[in-house]
Design a protein around this motif. Structure first.
Motif, PDB file in Angstrom:
ATOM      1  N   VAL A 196       8.496  14.088   7.192  1.00  0.00           N
ATOM      2  CA  VAL A 196       7.999  14.135   8.573  1.00  0.00           C
ATOM      3  C   VAL A 196       6.564  13.612   8.634  1.00  0.00           C
ATOM      4  O   VAL A 196       6.223  12.821   9.532  1.00  0.00           O
ATOM      5  N   ALA A 197       5.728  14.008   7.692  1.00  0.00           N
ATOM      6  CA  ALA A 197       4.342  13.515   7.683  1.00  0.00           C
ATOM      7  C   ALA A 197       4.302  12.000   7.529  1.00  0.00           C
ATOM      8  O   ALA A 197       3.555  11.308   8.243  1.00  0.00           O
ATOM      9  N   ALA A 198       5.112  11.466   6.633  1.00  0.00           N
ATOM     10  CA  ALA A 198       5.151  10.012   6.445  1.00  0.00           C
ATOM     11  C   ALA A 198       5.628   9.316   7.712  1.00  0.00           C
ATOM     12  O   ALA A 198       5.059   8.298   8.131  1.00  0.00           O
ATOM     13  N   ALA A 199       6.655   9.849   8.339  1.00  0.00           N
ATOM     14  CA  ALA A 199       7.185   9.241   9.563  1.00  0.00           C
ATOM     15  C   ALA A 199       6.150   9.269  10.685  1.00  0.00           C
ATOM     16  O   ALA A 199       5.977   8.287  11.412  1.00  0.00           O
ATOM     17  N   VAL A 200       5.442  10.376  10.824  1.00  0.00           N
ATOM     18  CA  VAL A 200       4.409  10.476  11.859  1.00  0.00           C
ATOM     19  C   VAL A 200       3.271   9.493  11.574  1.00  0.00           C
ATOM     20  O   VAL A 200       2.815   8.771  12.470  1.00  0.00           O
ATOM     21  N   LEU A 201       2.821   9.431  10.329  1.00  0.00           N
ATOM     22  CA  LEU A 201       1.732   8.511   9.988  1.00  0.00           C
ATOM     23  C   LEU A 201       2.129   7.054  10.196  1.00  0.00           C
ATOM     24  O   LEU A 201       1.337   6.254  10.704  1.00  0.00           O
ATOM     25  N   ASP A 252       0.855  -1.182   0.000  1.00  0.00           N
ATOM     26  CA  ASP A 252       0.000   0.000   0.000  1.00  0.00           C
ATOM     27  C   ASP A 252       0.894   1.236   0.000  1.00  0.00           C
ATOM     28  O   ASP A 252       1.567   1.511   0.999  1.00  0.00           O
ATOM     29  N   PRO A 253       0.930   1.989  -1.101  1.00  0.00           N
ATOM     30  CA  PRO A 253       1.835   3.139  -1.168  1.00  0.00           C
ATOM     31  C   PRO A 253       1.509   4.219  -0.137  1.00  0.00           C
ATOM     32  O   PRO A 253       2.350   5.058   0.158  1.00  0.00           O
ATOM     33  N   TRP A 254       0.309   4.205   0.418  1.00  0.00           N
ATOM     34  CA  TRP A 254      -0.060   5.176   1.447  1.00  0.00           C
ATOM     35  C   TRP A 254       0.396   4.718   2.831  1.00  0.00           C
ATOM     36  O   TRP A 254       0.388   5.493   3.772  1.00  0.00           O
ATOM     37  N   ARG A 255       0.780   3.443   2.932  1.00  0.00           N
ATOM     38  CA  ARG A 255       1.130   2.874   4.225  1.00  0.00           C
ATOM     39  C   ARG A 255       2.569   2.379   4.283  1.00  0.00           C
ATOM     40  O   ARG A 255       3.206   2.465   5.325  1.00  0.00           O
ATOM     41  N   ASN A 256       3.070   1.854   3.191  1.00  0.00           N
ATOM     42  CA  ASN A 256       4.380   1.218   3.185  1.00  0.00           C
ATOM     43  C   ASN A 256       5.447   2.131   2.590  1.00  0.00           C
ATOM     44  O   ASN A 256       5.159   2.962   1.736  1.00  0.00           O
ATOM     45  N   TRP A 257       6.690   1.926   3.055  1.00  0.00           N
ATOM     46  CA  TRP A 257       7.832   2.677   2.547  1.00  0.00           C
ATOM     47  C   TRP A 257       8.267   2.098   1.202  1.00  0.00           C
ATOM     48  O   TRP A 257       8.155   0.895   0.967  1.00  0.00           O
ATOM     49  N   VAL A 258       8.782   2.920   0.328  1.00  0.00           N
ATOM     50  CA  VAL A 258       9.304   2.467  -0.960  1.00  0.00           C
ATOM     51  C   VAL A 258      10.375   1.394  -0.741  1.00  0.00           C
ATOM     52  O   VAL A 258      10.462   0.429  -1.496  1.00  0.00           O
ATOM     53  N   THR A 312       4.399   5.974  12.302  1.00  0.00           N
ATOM     54  CA  THR A 312       4.479   5.769  13.752  1.00  0.00           C
ATOM     55  C   THR A 312       3.088   5.582  14.351  1.00  0.00           C
ATOM     56  O   THR A 312       2.873   4.699  15.190  1.00  0.00           O
ATOM     57  N   LEU A 313       2.141   6.378  13.920  1.00  0.00           N
ATOM     58  CA  LEU A 313       0.765   6.240  14.402  1.00  0.00           C
ATOM     59  C   LEU A 313       0.169   4.887  13.994  1.00  0.00           C
ATOM     60  O   LEU A 313      -0.553   4.257  14.748  1.00  0.00           O
ATOM     61  N   ASP A 314       0.518   4.435  12.798  1.00  0.00           N
ATOM     62  CA  ASP A 314       0.042   3.138  12.323  1.00  0.00           C
ATOM     63  C   ASP A 314       0.649   1.995  13.145  1.00  0.00           C
ATOM     64  O   ASP A 314      -0.049   1.111  13.621  1.00  0.00           O
ATOM     65  N   VAL A 315       1.961   2.048  13.355  1.00  0.00           N
ATOM     66  CA  VAL A 315       2.653   0.990  14.081  1.00  0.00           C
ATOM     67  C   VAL A 315       2.154   0.888  15.529  1.00  0.00           C
ATOM     68  O   VAL A 315       2.020  -0.191  16.075  1.00  0.00           O
ATOM     69  N   THR A 316       1.882   2.042  16.133  1.00  0.00           N
ATOM     70  CA  THR A 316       1.433   2.049  17.539  1.00  0.00           C
ATOM     71  C   THR A 316      -0.047   1.746  17.685  1.00  0.00           C
ATOM     72  O   THR A 316      -0.549   1.657  18.799  1.00  0.00           O
ATOM     73  N   LEU A 343       4.603  -3.190   9.019  1.00  0.00           N
ATOM     74  CA  LEU A 343       3.410  -2.587   8.436  1.00  0.00           C
ATOM     75  C   LEU A 343       2.704  -3.584   7.510  1.00  0.00           C
ATOM     76  O   LEU A 343       2.197  -3.220   6.462  1.00  0.00           O
ATOM     77  N   ASP A 344       2.705  -4.836   7.922  1.00  0.00           N
ATOM     78  CA  ASP A 344       2.045  -5.921   7.183  1.00  0.00           C
ATOM     79  C   ASP A 344       2.613  -6.157   5.786  1.00  0.00           C
ATOM     80  O   ASP A 344       1.915  -6.630   4.899  1.00  0.00           O
ATOM     81  N   TYR A 345       3.885  -5.777   5.594  1.00  0.00           N
ATOM     82  CA  TYR A 345       4.523  -6.064   4.316  1.00  0.00           C
ATOM     83  C   TYR A 345       5.920  -6.590   4.551  1.00  0.00           C
ATOM     84  O   TYR A 345       6.666  -5.999   5.335  1.00  0.00           O
ATOM     85  N   PRO A 346       6.280  -7.666   3.872  1.00  0.00           N
ATOM     86  CA  PRO A 346       5.469  -8.490   2.984  1.00  0.00           C
ATOM     87  C   PRO A 346       4.361  -9.225   3.757  1.00  0.00           C
ATOM     88  O   PRO A 346       4.511  -9.487   4.942  1.00  0.00           O
ATOM     89  N   PRO A 347       3.276  -9.520   3.041  1.00  0.00           N
ATOM     90  CA  PRO A 347       2.141 -10.188   3.702  1.00  0.00           C
ATOM     91  C   PRO A 347       2.574 -11.497   4.362  1.00  0.00           C
ATOM     92  O   PRO A 347       3.337 -12.277   3.793  1.00  0.00           O
TER      93      PRO A 347
END
Length: 172
Positions: free
Chosen positions: A158-163, A32-38, A165-169, A101-105
């Motif tokens: 910074v926005a990606a890192a914050v998001l 998910d490009p909105w959730r996972n790092w390149v 972090t919020l996802d992981v927690t 972040l659930d990748y790889p599945p």
């Protein structure tokens, strides 16, 4: 290599990394490009493509740095920052990011020394890339453009890192 081509290699790196990541990510189950790092595209199926994408982007930036140094010796800081950014891409290609972040599945999240080295390389890419944008802007007589790109890079990272972090927690 003619200087004009060498000076365009930074744009080649940016376009190549973006396009390959978008296409590769769109065809990977669970990415998910909105959730996972390149960088996570260097894991799982077709990991070779994600790794090659990062490494080749780094090569283009190092070649850009060499061309800049020949073309504009009065602005050597640009060459240094671009070379650091390119070498940082080489480091993150050589040291895969940890699964998360659930990748790889189906692969559990882990934290390893290799993953920590990868994160350090990513911070080097971010810092050198941000500084390079500002310095290039000044060197070409467009300081506002350089600062705008540097601010965009910073806000995005910074926005990606914050998001993340919020996802992981579990907050998101």
């Amino acid at each position: 290599m003619p200087d004009r081509l060498g000076l365009r290699l930074a744009a080649v790196a940016a376009v190549q990394i973006t396009v390959v990541s978008l296409v590769d990510g769109a065809t990977r189950p669970g990415f998910d490009p909105w959730r996972n790092w390149v960088s996570q595209l260097a894991l799982g199926d077709r990991s070779w493509l994600g790794t090659l994408n990062l490494a080749l982007g780094g090569v283009w930036l190092v070649l850009f740095a060499a061309a800049w140094r020949r073309h504009r010796p009065d602005a050597a800081l640009v060459a240094v920052l671009a070379a650091v950014c390119g070498c940082g891409f080489g480091l993150i290609a050589a040291t895969p990011i940890d699964p998360g972040l659930d990748y790889p599945p189906g692969v559990a999240a882990v934290h390893t020394v290799t993953g920590a080295v990868h994160q350090a390389g990513a911070l080097a890419v971010f810092a050198a890339g941000t500084a390079a944008a500002a310095v290039i802007g000044r060197a070409i007589g467009r300081p506002r453009l350089g600062y705008a790109v540097a601010i965009l890079i910073t806000v995005s990272f910074v926005a990606a890192a914050v998001l993340v972090t919020l996802d992981v927690t579990g907050v998101l």
